[in-house]
Write a protein that holds these residues in place. Structure first.
Motif, PDB file in Angstrom:
ATOM      1  N   ALA A 126       0.835  -1.213   0.000  1.00 52.61           N
ATOM      2  CA  ALA A 126       0.000   0.000   0.000  1.00 52.61           C
ATOM      3  C   ALA A 126       0.867   1.259   0.000  1.00 52.61           C
ATOM      4  O   ALA A 126       0.602   2.210  -0.745  1.00 52.61           O
ATOM      5  N   LEU A 127       1.903   1.246   0.832  1.00 56.91           N
ATOM      6  CA  LEU A 127       2.792   2.413   0.894  1.00 56.91           C
ATOM      7  C   LEU A 127       3.577   2.587  -0.409  1.00 56.91           C
ATOM      8  O   LEU A 127       3.795   3.719  -0.863  1.00 56.91           O
ATOM      9  N   LYS A 128       3.996   1.488  -1.018  1.00 60.46           N
ATOM     10  CA  LYS A 128       4.692   1.558  -2.314  1.00 60.46           C
ATOM     11  C   LYS A 128       3.788   2.207  -3.354  1.00 60.46           C
ATOM     12  O   LYS A 128       4.215   3.076  -4.115  1.00 60.46           O
ATOM     13  N   HIS A 129       2.537   1.772  -3.390  1.00 61.58           N
ATOM     14  CA  HIS A 129       1.603   2.365  -4.365  1.00 61.58           C
ATOM     15  C   HIS A 129       1.435   3.858  -4.125  1.00 61.58           C
ATOM     16  O   HIS A 129       1.371   4.637  -5.076  1.00 61.58           O
ATOM     17  N   HIS A 130       1.361   4.242  -2.868  1.00 66.37           N
ATOM     18  CA  HIS A 130       1.091   5.642  -2.574  1.00 66.37           C
ATOM     19  C   HIS A 130       2.310   6.537  -2.800  1.00 66.37           C
ATOM     20  O   HIS A 130       2.201   7.601  -3.414  1.00 66.37           O
ATOM     21  N   PHE A 131       3.477   6.106  -2.333  1.00 67.32           N
ATOM     22  CA  PHE A 131       4.656   6.983  -2.364  1.00 67.32           C
ATOM     23  C   PHE A 131       5.573   6.765  -3.561  1.00 67.32           C
ATOM     24  O   PHE A 131       6.267   7.692  -3.970  1.00 67.32           O
ATOM     25  N   VAL A 132       5.596   5.550  -4.124  1.00 66.62           N
ATOM     26  CA  VAL A 132       6.480   5.277  -5.255  1.00 66.62           C
ATOM     27  C   VAL A 132       5.692   5.346  -6.564  1.00 66.62           C
ATOM     28  O   VAL A 132       6.028   6.109  -7.471  1.00 66.62           O
ATOM     29  N   ASP A 133       4.639   4.539  -6.666  1.00 63.94           N
ATOM     30  CA  ASP A 133       3.843   4.514  -7.895  1.00 63.94           C
ATOM     31  C   ASP A 133       2.955   5.744  -8.029  1.00 63.94           C
ATOM     32  O   ASP A 133       2.536   6.090  -9.128  1.00 63.94           O
ATOM     33  N   ARG A 134       2.635   6.361  -6.886  1.00 63.45           N
ATOM     34  CA  ARG A 134       1.794   7.554  -6.846  1.00 63.45           C
ATOM     35  C   ARG A 134       0.462   7.345  -7.575  1.00 63.45           C
ATOM     36  O   ARG A 134       0.001   8.198  -8.307  1.00 63.45           O
ATOM     37  N   ASP A 135      -0.130   6.165  -7.308  1.00 63.05           N
ATOM     38  CA  ASP A 135      -1.440   5.869  -7.891  1.00 63.05           C
ATOM     39  C   ASP A 135      -2.513   5.996  -6.812  1.00 63.05           C
ATOM     40  O   ASP A 135      -2.252   6.500  -5.722  1.00 63.05           O
ATOM     41  N   ASN A 136      -3.725   5.555  -7.107  1.00 64.63           N
ATOM     42  CA  ASN A 136      -4.855   5.725  -6.185  1.00 64.63           C
ATOM     43  C   ASN A 136      -5.238   4.458  -5.432  1.00 64.63           C
ATOM     44  O   ASN A 136      -6.340   4.375  -4.892  1.00 64.63           O
ATOM     45  N   VAL A 137      -4.344   3.482  -5.374  1.00 65.58           N
ATOM     46  CA  VAL A 137      -4.668   2.229  -4.692  1.00 65.58           C
ATOM     47  C   VAL A 137      -4.977   2.478  -3.214  1.00 65.58           C
ATOM     48  O   VAL A 137      -5.974   1.979  -2.692  1.00 65.58           O
ATOM     49  N   LEU A 138      -4.174   3.255  -2.526  1.00 64.92           N
ATOM     50  CA  LEU A 138      -4.406   3.516  -1.110  1.00 64.92           C
ATOM     51  C   LEU A 138      -5.673   4.341  -0.891  1.00 64.92           C
ATOM     52  O   LEU A 138      -6.411   4.127   0.072  1.00 64.92           O
ATOM     53  N   HIS A 139      -5.960   5.236  -1.791  1.00 61.72           N
ATOM     54  CA  HIS A 139      -7.177   6.062  -1.722  1.00 61.72           C
ATOM     55  C   HIS A 139      -8.440   5.192  -1.686  1.00 61.72           C
ATOM     56  O   HIS A 139      -9.421   5.558  -1.049  1.00 61.72           O
ATOM     57  N   ARG A 140      -8.400   4.040  -2.311  1.00 54.20           N
ATOM     58  CA  ARG A 140      -9.585   3.180  -2.381  1.00 54.20           C
ATOM     59  C   ARG A 140      -9.975   2.616  -1.021  1.00 54.20           C
ATOM     60  O   ARG A 140     -11.129   2.255  -0.822  1.00 54.20           O
ATOM     61  N   MET A 141      -9.032   2.514  -0.081  1.00 56.41           N
ATOM     62  CA  MET A 141      -9.318   1.926   1.230  1.00 56.41           C
ATOM     63  C   MET A 141      -9.242   2.917   2.382  1.00 56.41           C
ATOM     64  O   MET A 141      -9.670   2.608   3.483  1.00 56.41           O
ATOM     65  N   ILE A 142      -8.680   4.097   2.145  1.00 52.56           N
ATOM     66  CA  ILE A 142      -8.600   5.107   3.200  1.00 52.56           C
ATOM     67  C   ILE A 142      -9.351   6.342   2.717  1.00 52.56           C
ATOM     68  O   ILE A 142      -8.846   7.107   1.887  1.00 52.56           O
ATOM     69  N   PRO A 143     -10.569   6.530   3.211  1.00 52.67           N
ATOM     70  CA  PRO A 143     -11.459   7.573   2.687  1.00 52.67           C
ATOM     71  C   PRO A 143     -10.906   8.997   2.710  1.00 52.67           C
ATOM     72  O   PRO A 143     -11.238   9.783   1.841  1.00 52.67           O
ATOM     73  N   TRP A 144     -10.079   9.346   3.689  1.00 48.08           N
ATOM     74  CA  TRP A 144      -9.631  10.734   3.785  1.00 48.08           C
ATOM     75  C   TRP A 144      -8.428  11.067   2.918  1.00 48.08           C
ATOM     76  O   TRP A 144      -8.005  12.214   2.866  1.00 48.08           O
ATOM     77  N   ILE A 145      -7.854  10.083   2.232  1.00 44.77           N
ATOM     78  CA  ILE A 145      -6.745  10.370   1.311  1.00 44.77           C
ATOM     79  C   ILE A 145      -7.353  10.846  -0.009  1.00 44.77           C
ATOM     80  O   ILE A 145      -8.141  10.125  -0.625  1.00 44.77           O
ATOM     81  N   PRO A 146      -6.983  12.052  -0.455  1.00 47.43           N
ATOM     82  CA  PRO A 146      -7.586  12.562  -1.700  1.00 47.43           C
ATOM     83  C   PRO A 146      -7.159  11.752  -2.921  1.00 47.43           C
ATOM     84  O   PRO A 146      -6.049  11.211  -2.973  1.00 47.43           O
ATOM     85  N   ARG A 147      -8.058  11.652  -3.865  1.00 49.65           N
ATOM     86  CA  ARG A 147      -7.791  10.951  -5.117  1.00 49.65           C
ATOM     87  C   ARG A 147      -6.812  11.768  -5.960  1.00 49.65           C
ATOM     88  O   ARG A 147      -6.932  12.976  -6.071  1.00 49.65           O
ATOM     89  N   ARG A 148      -5.849  11.073  -6.537  1.00 53.18           N
ATOM     90  CA  ARG A 148      -4.885  11.747  -7.424  1.00 53.18           C
ATOM     91  C   ARG A 148      -5.501  11.820  -8.821  1.00 53.18           C
ATOM     92  O   ARG A 148      -6.225  10.921  -9.231  1.00 53.18           O
ATOM     93  N   PRO A 149      -5.149  12.894  -9.560  1.00 55.21           N
ATOM     94  CA  PRO A 149      -5.694  13.020 -10.936  1.00 55.21           C
ATOM     95  C   PRO A 149      -5.165  11.954 -11.870  1.00 55.21           C
ATOM     96  O   PRO A 149      -4.203  11.317 -11.673  1.00 55.21           O
TER      97      PRO A 149
END
Length: 183
Positions: free
Chosen positions: A160-183
């Motif tokens: 999850a952290l790799k997706h958020h900080f390295v890949d910079r995709d929206n995988v983590l956003h799908r499970m944590i409601p307060w993380i804003p969706r990336r464009p």
């Protein structure tokens, strides 16, 4: 054409985070229990058993919900091996989250120990014998399941952290409601 879902349902989110919180409670309960003795240790163990059976029921509910509401597709650019690792990790989570409570329940049943679910009622014993020897073997497997669970948690959080900080995709956003969706 309908836009694909980009977030899990409220039920999926609730079950995911509730089970995750209960797993943390389980670890804390058993760690504190291991440092105590007597009646307090027995009380903590009884709570541990009750929470474990709650995790079993919630995991079965989560699987039922997942069958009726399939997972959101993983990002298209994600390599196939990562998709297989992600899906395999989820399947193994279900195996462990079902197997550990069943193993603990079976160990209590084999040893002839009651499970009083949160002090409300007696949880039925499984129809197995075997006594302390079998109960000990089942507890060894139960503890091995705990170690497997720790590895799965590390993989899950690391991914999850790799997706958020390295890949910079929206995988983590799908499970944590307060993380804003990336464009």
């Amino acid at each position: 054409m309908a836009e694909p879902r980009n977030r899990y349902s409220s039920v999926s989110l609730y079950l995911h985070w509730l089970i995750a919180a209960l797993v943390v409670v389980q670890v804390a309960l058993i760690m504190v229990r291991d440092e105590t003795e007597g009646e307090f240790a027995r009380t903590l163990l009884n709570i541990h058993k009750s929470v474990g059976l709650g995790i079993l029921v919630l995991t079965l509910a989560r699987i039922g919900w997942r069958v009726a509401n399939p997972a959101i597709p993983l990002p298209e650019p994600m390599p196939r091996w990562q998709k297989l690792l992600a899906r395999g990790t989820h399947v193994l989570f279900y195996v462990v989250l079902i197997g550990m409570p069943l193993g603990g329940w079976a160990a209590s049943s084999a040893a002839g120990r009651d499970i009083i679910w949160f002090g409300l009622f007696e949880w039925p014993a499984l129809p197995i014998g075997g006594g302390r020897e079998l109960a000990g073997q089942l507890m060894d497997i139960h503890e091995l399941g705990a170690k497997a669970l720790y590895v799965l948690i590390a993989l899950h959080i690391g991914g999850a952290l790799k997706h958020h900080f390295v890949d910079r995709d929206n995988v983590l956003h799908r499970m944590i409601p307060w993380i804003p969706r990336r464009p």
